[in-house]
Design an enzyme around this catalytic site. Structure first.
Site, PDB file in Angstrom:
ATOM      1  N   TYR A  61     -54.633 -12.857   9.971  1.00 15.06           N
ATOM      2  CA  TYR A  61     -53.831 -14.072  10.123  1.00 15.06           C
ATOM      3  C   TYR A  61     -54.638 -15.279   9.639  1.00 15.06           C
ATOM      4  O   TYR A  61     -55.510 -15.796  10.326  1.00 15.06           O
ATOM      5  CB  TYR A  61     -53.397 -14.266  11.577  1.00 15.06           C
ATOM      6  CG  TYR A  61     -52.526 -13.150  12.136  1.00 15.06           C
ATOM      7  CD1 TYR A  61     -51.873 -12.235  11.302  1.00 15.06           C
ATOM      8  CD2 TYR A  61     -52.340 -13.002  13.502  1.00 15.06           C
ATOM      9  CE1 TYR A  61     -51.079 -11.216  11.818  1.00 15.06           C
ATOM     10  CE2 TYR A  61     -51.553 -11.986  14.032  1.00 15.06           C
ATOM     11  CZ  TYR A  61     -50.925 -11.096  13.176  1.00 15.06           C
ATOM     12  OH  TYR A  61     -50.148 -10.089  13.698  1.00 15.06           O
ATOM     13  N   GLY A 214     -37.706 -15.370  14.810  1.00 14.97           N
ATOM     14  CA  GLY A 214     -37.035 -16.645  15.063  1.00 14.97           C
ATOM     15  C   GLY A 214     -35.552 -16.614  14.727  1.00 14.97           C
ATOM     16  O   GLY A 214     -34.783 -17.433  15.232  1.00 14.97           O
TER      17      GLY A 214
HETATM   18  N1  NAP Z   1     -48.414  -5.907  14.272  1.00 12.98           N
HETATM   19  C1  NAP Z   1     -47.782  -6.519  13.301  1.00 12.98           C
HETATM   20  O1  NAP Z   1     -47.678  -6.023  12.186  1.00 12.98           O
HETATM   21  C2  NAP Z   1     -47.170  -7.867  13.558  1.00 12.98           C
HETATM   22  C3  NAP Z   1     -46.217  -8.399  12.661  1.00 12.98           C
HETATM   23  C4  NAP Z   1     -45.675  -9.656  12.950  1.00 12.98           C
HETATM   24  C5  NAP Z   1     -46.063 -10.337  14.094  1.00 12.98           C
HETATM   25  N2  NAP Z   1     -47.002  -9.802  14.928  1.00 12.98           N
HETATM   26  C6  NAP Z   1     -47.425 -10.497  16.166  1.00 12.98           C
HETATM   27  O2  NAP Z   1     -46.283 -10.697  16.967  1.00 12.98           O
HETATM   28  C7  NAP Z   1     -46.159 -12.072  17.297  1.00 12.98           C
HETATM   29  C8  NAP Z   1     -44.697 -12.453  17.432  1.00 12.98           C
HETATM   30  O3  NAP Z   1     -43.964 -12.134  16.274  1.00 12.98           O
HETATM   31  P1  NAP Z   1     -43.404 -13.216  15.274  1.00 12.98           P
HETATM   32  O4  NAP Z   1     -44.098 -14.512  15.491  1.00 12.98           O
HETATM   33  O5  NAP Z   1     -43.420 -12.596  13.926  1.00 12.98           O
HETATM   34  O6  NAP Z   1     -41.866 -13.356  15.616  1.00 12.98           O
HETATM   35  P2  NAP Z   1     -41.025 -13.784  16.892  1.00 12.98           P
HETATM   36  O7  NAP Z   1     -41.845 -13.872  18.075  1.00 12.98           O
HETATM   37  O8  NAP Z   1     -39.846 -12.900  16.896  1.00 12.98           O
HETATM   38  O9  NAP Z   1     -40.497 -15.236  16.452  1.00 12.98           O
HETATM   39  C9  NAP Z   1     -41.367 -16.300  16.214  1.00 12.98           C
HETATM   40  C10 NAP Z   1     -40.559 -17.436  15.632  1.00 12.98           C
HETATM   41  O10 NAP Z   1     -39.605 -17.867  16.587  1.00 12.98           O
HETATM   42  C11 NAP Z   1     -39.756 -19.250  16.865  1.00 12.98           C
HETATM   43  N3  NAP Z   1     -39.510 -19.410  18.304  1.00 12.98           N
HETATM   44  C12 NAP Z   1     -40.260 -18.950  19.326  1.00 12.98           C
HETATM   45  N4  NAP Z   1     -39.717 -19.270  20.510  1.00 12.98           N
HETATM   46  C13 NAP Z   1     -38.597 -19.965  20.228  1.00 12.98           C
HETATM   47  C14 NAP Z   1     -37.601 -20.584  21.036  1.00 12.98           C
HETATM   48  N5  NAP Z   1     -37.658 -20.517  22.365  1.00 12.98           N
HETATM   49  N6  NAP Z   1     -36.571 -21.229  20.408  1.00 12.98           N
HETATM   50  C15 NAP Z   1     -36.503 -21.270  19.057  1.00 12.98           C
HETATM   51  N7  NAP Z   1     -37.419 -20.702  18.243  1.00 12.98           N
HETATM   52  C16 NAP Z   1     -38.451 -20.060  18.834  1.00 12.98           C
HETATM   53  C17 NAP Z   1     -41.157 -19.592  16.455  1.00 12.98           C
HETATM   54  O11 NAP Z   1     -41.271 -20.922  16.032  1.00 12.98           O
HETATM   55  P3  NAP Z   1     -42.370 -21.931  16.637  1.00 12.98           P
HETATM   56  O12 NAP Z   1     -43.688 -21.247  16.516  1.00 12.98           O
HETATM   57  O13 NAP Z   1     -42.251 -23.120  15.754  1.00 12.98           O
HETATM   58  O14 NAP Z   1     -41.976 -22.168  18.055  1.00 12.98           O
HETATM   59  C18 NAP Z   1     -41.397 -18.642  15.281  1.00 12.98           C
HETATM   60  O15 NAP Z   1     -40.887 -19.202  14.101  1.00 12.98           O
HETATM   61  C19 NAP Z   1     -46.909 -12.795  16.190  1.00 12.98           C
HETATM   62  O16 NAP Z   1     -47.329 -14.088  16.587  1.00 12.98           O
HETATM   63  C20 NAP Z   1     -48.050 -11.854  15.936  1.00 12.98           C
HETATM   64  O17 NAP Z   1     -49.097 -12.081  16.882  1.00 12.98           O
HETATM   65  C21 NAP Z   1     -47.537  -8.573  14.672  1.00 12.98           C
END
Ligand code: NAP
Length: 338
Positions: A61, A214
């Site tokens: 990241y 998101g």
């Molecule tokens: N193992 C893997 O291959 C892999 C792949 C992807 C992700 N990950 C991990 O999983 C974590 C979570 O996944 P992700 O970030 O991809 O997706 P997610 O949690 O499904 O969604 C994150 C997105 O949603 C927004 N969001 C969060 N809470 C919200 C709310 N209450 N209202 C409106 N929008 C909201 C965030 O924006 P803001 O930040 O602007 O609030 C961000 O753009 C990552 O941070 C990472 O650590 C792992």
């Protein structure tokens, strides 16, 4: 939300108790457009106050930037937080824009030392293989990860985007605390084989992108129109063009359930993931990612929402209708390897 803390769950048969929802920290340095360091730091502190103790990062990241960014927060709260990071996505020397998957022992050893240094800690609580390199026998890579546990550099092991067969082979070498894979109302592939294997083996499930990156919150409907040019989601087939329009229409039942509870769409998406723990009878600890304190409060509050049988039935058909793959480059998905 009040300051009452969220419930806890155990991170695998031998792992620590953690808040039943973790925090995804990726967006604080990488992938999802402009970042605000101050708001991100406030989000981390607010999360901890709410009982969120599992913090998720990876060496990939921002090429180590996310680990470095989190380091002061981790140091200030070392005994309260469970630090999860990952290795395996490497940058080839000839092309810094590409990613290759590496699971070979020398690479793992070099990666763990670099993560320990950037995080500035003596040990990583949960060390994941971020992606599986099928060219390296799993005995070699998980065997090396097990050596890191014996050497005290790592406390628990995890795997991300693995198949059930790979999980079983890994568990034969060393106990696996957690599998981290995409799991949400839009992405349910793992329910067929990975989830039953995890339950059988005493492995916790850590769903990533539980808010569908998101999209399930309704905060954007088309990545090309709504997100900045550098946002990774503009490369993902589900969020652009005709697929995005078709997928936005799938949020209607989520909206119906949200209105019935008087909560947001995102809270219903998270409540659905949290409830998979009773549906499948295993610890499920999603790691929604946010950089905003108000959103971390909103997301944590979803741990208190219970969906009825009728509501679960209404949400059931959504995943089967989603248009587009999870990744443009399917090397990054375990789908098709089982
Ligand atoms: N193992 C893997 O291959 C892999 C792949 C992807 C992700 N990950 C991990 O999983 C974590 C979570 O996944 P992700 O970030 O991809 O997706 P997610 O949690 O499904 O969604 C994150 C997105 O949603 C927004 N969001 C969060 N809470 C919200 C709310 N209450 N209202 C409106 N929008 C909201 C965030 O924006 P803001 O930040 O602007 O609030 C961000 O753009 C990552 O941070 C990472 O650590 C792992």
């Amino acid at each position: 939300m009040t300051d009452s803390t969220i419930p806890t769950a155990q991170l695998g048969a031998h792992g620590p108790a953690v808040g039943v929802q973790g925090l995804g920290c990726m967006g604080m340095s990488f992938a999802y457009g402009p970042t605000d360091a101050e708001a991100s730091r406030a989000t981390l502190e607010r999360a901890l106050e709410l009982g969120i103790t599992l913090y998720d990062t990876a060496d990939a990241y921002g090429q180590g930037e996310n680990e470095k960014f989190l380091s002061p927060f981790f140091k200030a709260h070392r005994d309260e937080v469970v630090i999860a990071t990952k290795f395996a996505l490497a940058i080839p020397p000839d092309d810094p824009t590409r990613r290759i998957i590496r699971n070979d022992p020398p690479y793992i050893r070099q990666a763990v030392e670099a993560s320990l240094k950037r995080l500035d800690v003596d040990a990583i609580d949960l060390y994941y293989m971020h992606r599986r390199d099928v060219n390296v026998p799993i005995e070699e890579s998980v065997g090396t990860m097990a050596e890191l546990v014996r050497e005290g550099k790592v406390k628990h092991l995890g795997l991300s985007e693995v198949t059930a067969t790979e999980l079983r082979a890994a568990q034969d070498i060393h106990p696996i605390a957690a599998v981290q894979s995409e799991w949400s109302l839009f992405s349910r592939d793992i329910e067929a084989q990975v989830v039953p294997a995890a339950r059988e083996l005493g492995v916790a499930l850590v769903p990533y992108s539980p808010l569908g990156r998101g999209f399930l919150t309704g905060s954007f409907t088309n990545a090309d129109k709504d997100l900045t040019a550098d946002d990774f989601r503009r490369q993902q087939p589900r969020f652009t063009g005709d697929n995005a329009a078709a997928n936005a229409a799938l949020l209607e039942p989520v909206r119906t359930v949200a209105e019935a509870h008087g909560v947001s769409l995102g809270q219903i998406a998270l409540a659905w993931v949290q409830q998979q723990t009773t549906v499948h009878d295993l610890p499920v600890i999603p790691i929604p990612g946010t950089r905003k304190p108000g959103r971390v409060e909103e997301n944590a509050a979803a741990t208190g929402i219970e969906l009825t049988k009728e509501e679960l039935e209404l949400l059931e058909p959504i995943a089967g209708q989603v248009a587009g793959d999870r990744y443009a480059d399917m090397r990054f998905s375990s789908a098709g390897r089982e």
